[in-house]
Design a protein around this motif. Structure first.
Motif, PDB file in Angstrom:
ATOM      1  N   PHE A   1       0.826  -1.214   0.000  1.00  0.00           N
ATOM      2  CA  PHE A   1       0.000   0.000   0.000  1.00  0.00           C
ATOM      3  C   PHE A   1       0.857   1.259   0.000  1.00  0.00           C
ATOM      4  O   PHE A   1       0.516   2.258  -0.653  1.00  0.00           O
ATOM      5  CB  PHE A   1      -0.958   0.010   1.185  1.00  0.00           C
ATOM      6  N   ALA A   2       1.967   1.240   0.738  1.00  0.00           N
ATOM      7  CA  ALA A   2       2.849   2.402   0.767  1.00  0.00           C
ATOM      8  C   ALA A   2       3.488   2.641  -0.601  1.00  0.00           C
ATOM      9  O   ALA A   2       3.609   3.789  -1.051  1.00  0.00           O
ATOM     10  CB  ALA A   2       3.927   2.224   1.832  1.00  0.00           C
ATOM     11  N   LEU A   3       3.885   1.565  -1.282  1.00  0.00           N
ATOM     12  CA  LEU A   3       4.449   1.718  -2.623  1.00  0.00           C
ATOM     13  C   LEU A   3       3.422   2.295  -3.590  1.00  0.00           C
ATOM     14  O   LEU A   3       3.746   3.167  -4.406  1.00  0.00           O
ATOM     15  CB  LEU A   3       4.960   0.377  -3.145  1.00  0.00           C
ATOM     16  N   PHE A   4       2.175   1.816  -3.505  1.00  0.00           N
ATOM     17  CA  PHE A   4       1.138   2.355  -4.380  1.00  0.00           C
ATOM     18  C   PHE A   4       0.848   3.820  -4.048  1.00  0.00           C
ATOM     19  O   PHE A   4       0.603   4.623  -4.957  1.00  0.00           O
ATOM     20  CB  PHE A   4      -0.141   1.525  -4.293  1.00  0.00           C
ATOM     21  N   ALA A   5       0.848   4.180  -2.775  1.00  0.00           N
ATOM     22  CA  ALA A   5       0.588   5.572  -2.394  1.00  0.00           C
ATOM     23  C   ALA A   5       1.701   6.485  -2.900  1.00  0.00           C
ATOM     24  O   ALA A   5       1.431   7.545  -3.485  1.00  0.00           O
ATOM     25  CB  ALA A   5       0.442   5.690  -0.880  1.00  0.00           C
ATOM     26  N   ILE A   6       2.931   6.089  -2.684  1.00  0.00           N
ATOM     27  CA  ILE A   6       4.057   6.905  -3.137  1.00  0.00           C
ATOM     28  C   ILE A   6       4.125   6.926  -4.655  1.00  0.00           C
ATOM     29  O   ILE A   6       4.337   7.973  -5.269  1.00  0.00           O
ATOM     30  CB  ILE A   6       5.366   6.389  -2.517  1.00  0.00           C
TER      31      ILE A   6
ATOM     32  N   TYR B   1     -13.073  10.605  -1.045  1.00  0.00           N
ATOM     33  CA  TYR B   1     -11.929  11.006  -1.853  1.00  0.00           C
ATOM     34  C   TYR B   1     -11.795  10.192  -3.128  1.00  0.00           C
ATOM     35  O   TYR B   1     -11.754  10.754  -4.220  1.00  0.00           O
ATOM     36  CB  TYR B   1     -10.639  10.934  -1.030  1.00  0.00           C
ATOM     37  N   ALA B   2     -11.687   8.881  -3.004  1.00  0.00           N
ATOM     38  CA  ALA B   2     -11.474   8.066  -4.199  1.00  0.00           C
ATOM     39  C   ALA B   2     -12.701   8.080  -5.096  1.00  0.00           C
ATOM     40  O   ALA B   2     -12.582   8.011  -6.314  1.00  0.00           O
ATOM     41  CB  ALA B   2     -11.127   6.632  -3.803  1.00  0.00           C
ATOM     42  N   GLY B   3     -13.885   8.190  -4.509  1.00  0.00           N
ATOM     43  CA  GLY B   3     -15.090   8.208  -5.315  1.00  0.00           C
ATOM     44  C   GLY B   3     -15.493   9.597  -5.738  1.00  0.00           C
ATOM     45  O   GLY B   3     -15.367   9.985  -6.899  1.00  0.00           O
ATOM     46  N   ALA B   4     -15.976  10.376  -4.803  1.00  0.00           N
ATOM     47  CA  ALA B   4     -16.607  11.654  -5.131  1.00  0.00           C
ATOM     48  C   ALA B   4     -15.622  12.688  -5.667  1.00  0.00           C
ATOM     49  O   ALA B   4     -15.885  13.316  -6.693  1.00  0.00           O
ATOM     50  CB  ALA B   4     -17.312  12.195  -3.892  1.00  0.00           C
ATOM     51  N   ILE B   5     -14.501  12.873  -5.006  1.00  0.00           N
ATOM     52  CA  ILE B   5     -13.563  13.904  -5.440  1.00  0.00           C
ATOM     53  C   ILE B   5     -12.963  13.558  -6.796  1.00  0.00           C
ATOM     54  O   ILE B   5     -12.865  14.416  -7.682  1.00  0.00           O
ATOM     55  CB  ILE B   5     -12.450  14.109  -4.384  1.00  0.00           C
ATOM     56  N   SER B   6     -12.591  12.297  -7.003  1.00  0.00           N
ATOM     57  CA  SER B   6     -12.018  11.907  -8.286  1.00  0.00           C
ATOM     58  C   SER B   6     -13.032  12.059  -9.412  1.00  0.00           C
ATOM     59  O   SER B   6     -12.697  12.582 -10.489  1.00  0.00           O
ATOM     60  CB  SER B   6     -11.517  10.469  -8.227  1.00  0.00           C
ATOM     61  N   ILE B   7     -14.273  11.636  -9.192  1.00  0.00           N
ATOM     62  CA  ILE B   7     -15.305  11.779 -10.216  1.00  0.00           C
ATOM     63  C   ILE B   7     -15.596  13.255 -10.470  1.00  0.00           C
ATOM     64  O   ILE B   7     -15.768  13.678 -11.619  1.00  0.00           O
ATOM     65  CB  ILE B   7     -16.583  11.021  -9.801  1.00  0.00           C
ATOM     66  N   LEU B   8     -15.646  14.054  -9.417  1.00  0.00           N
ATOM     67  CA  LEU B   8     -15.881  15.482  -9.582  1.00  0.00           C
ATOM     68  C   LEU B   8     -14.766  16.127 -10.400  1.00  0.00           C
ATOM     69  O   LEU B   8     -15.030  16.969 -11.271  1.00  0.00           O
ATOM     70  CB  LEU B   8     -15.981  16.150  -8.207  1.00  0.00           C
ATOM     71  N   MET B   9     -13.533  15.737 -10.154  1.00  0.00           N
ATOM     72  CA  MET B   9     -12.418  16.284 -10.928  1.00  0.00           C
ATOM     73  C   MET B   9     -12.504  15.862 -12.386  1.00  0.00           C
ATOM     74  O   MET B   9     -12.255  16.669 -13.289  1.00  0.00           O
ATOM     75  CB  MET B   9     -11.090  15.848 -10.304  1.00  0.00           C
ATOM     76  N   ILE B  10     -12.874  14.606 -12.639  1.00  0.00           N
ATOM     77  CA  ILE B  10     -12.995  14.143 -14.027  1.00  0.00           C
ATOM     78  C   ILE B  10     -14.132  14.878 -14.724  1.00  0.00           C
ATOM     79  O   ILE B  10     -13.994  15.287 -15.883  1.00  0.00           O
ATOM     80  CB  ILE B  10     -13.180  12.617 -14.061  1.00  0.00           C
TER      81      ILE B  10
ATOM     82  N   PHE C   1      -5.368   7.648  -3.239  1.00  0.00           N
ATOM     83  CA  PHE C   1      -6.454   7.655  -2.256  1.00  0.00           C
ATOM     84  C   PHE C   1      -6.836   6.243  -1.836  1.00  0.00           C
ATOM     85  O   PHE C   1      -7.062   5.962  -0.656  1.00  0.00           O
ATOM     86  CB  PHE C   1      -7.681   8.368  -2.818  1.00  0.00           C
ATOM     87  N   LEU C   2      -6.932   5.324  -2.802  1.00  0.00           N
ATOM     88  CA  LEU C   2      -7.312   3.943  -2.473  1.00  0.00           C
ATOM     89  C   LEU C   2      -6.240   3.251  -1.642  1.00  0.00           C
ATOM     90  O   LEU C   2      -6.552   2.488  -0.721  1.00  0.00           O
ATOM     91  CB  LEU C   2      -7.587   3.159  -3.752  1.00  0.00           C
ATOM     92  N   SER C   3      -4.977   3.511  -1.955  1.00  0.00           N
ATOM     93  CA  SER C   3      -3.921   2.889  -1.162  1.00  0.00           C
ATOM     94  C   SER C   3      -3.873   3.468   0.251  1.00  0.00           C
ATOM     95  O   SER C   3      -3.564   2.745   1.201  1.00  0.00           O
ATOM     96  CB  SER C   3      -2.575   3.020  -1.864  1.00  0.00           C
ATOM     97  N   LEU C   4      -4.201   4.738   0.408  1.00  0.00           N
ATOM     98  CA  LEU C   4      -4.297   5.298   1.754  1.00  0.00           C
ATOM     99  C   LEU C   4      -5.432   4.649   2.536  1.00  0.00           C
ATOM    100  O   LEU C   4      -5.310   4.414   3.745  1.00  0.00           O
ATOM    101  CB  LEU C   4      -4.501   6.813   1.693  1.00  0.00           C
TER     102      LEU C   4
END
Length: 174
Positions: free
Chosen positions: A20-25, A71-80, A48-51
């Motif tokens: 998870f740390a590798l994916f986050a970084i 974060y992974a759902g709403a914020i990412s979709i809102l940004m897209i 966000f998902l790895s966090l």
């Protein structure tokens, strides 16, 4: 030092933390390295998902659920949606700088090595924290008893910011 490394990877939770740390970084590095905004948002969603996975390893399931939901759902979709609904003028792409990418990879690996070495050499004190059965209930009790005024002030602040964003967006339309 090698025996510390073997002891670290002998636990499944530590292996999960490492992944998870590798994916986050990695997601954070890719987010600042990509040039296309949609790719940046996808790598931010990976971070966000790895966090959220790290929160699960810390037995903070409620925080992990909120991380995925908001974060992974709403914020990412809102940004897209924001990216897709705005007009982008085609710009000339910057020339590829392979030396820059190599230096970025070397710097990231060096930083990871320094942090890994520092964590391996540090002795952490034992924490005597009470274990609770239901984290969500304890968070709710704290939010609505001890921290009710800061919680309500934060909701008012977010509402004012939302109304201000609507006013600014309306002003740009006119």
């Amino acid at each position: 030092m090698l025996d510390n490394l073997i002891a670290f990877f002998s636990s499944g939770a530590n292996i999960g933390f490492f992944i998870f740390a590798l994916f986050a970084i990695g997601g954070a590095i890719f987010m600042i390295s990509f040039t296309k905004v949609v790719h940046m948002v996808v790598s931010l969603a990976v971070t966000f998902l790895s966090l959220a996975g790290l929160y699960v390893l810390l037995h903070a399931e409620f925080v992990a659920f909120v991380q995925v939901l908001i974060y992974a759902g709403a914020i990412s979709i809102l940004m897209i949606f924001g990216i897709m609904m705005t007009q982008h003028k085609k710009q000339d792409e910057e020339p590829k700088r392979t030396g820059h990418e190599v230096l970025l990879a070397i710097g990231a690996l060096a930083l990871f090595g320094i942090i890994f070495f520092a964590v391996q050499q540090t002795t952490f004190p034992e924490a005597d924290l009470p274990q609770v059965d239901d984290n969500t209930m304890e968070i709710g009790k704290l939010l609505y008893n001890k921290y009710v005024i800061p919680f309500e002030l934060m909701s008012v602040l977010l509402t004012v910011a939302f109304i201000g964003a609507i006013v600014l967006a309306k002003r740009e339309e006119d």
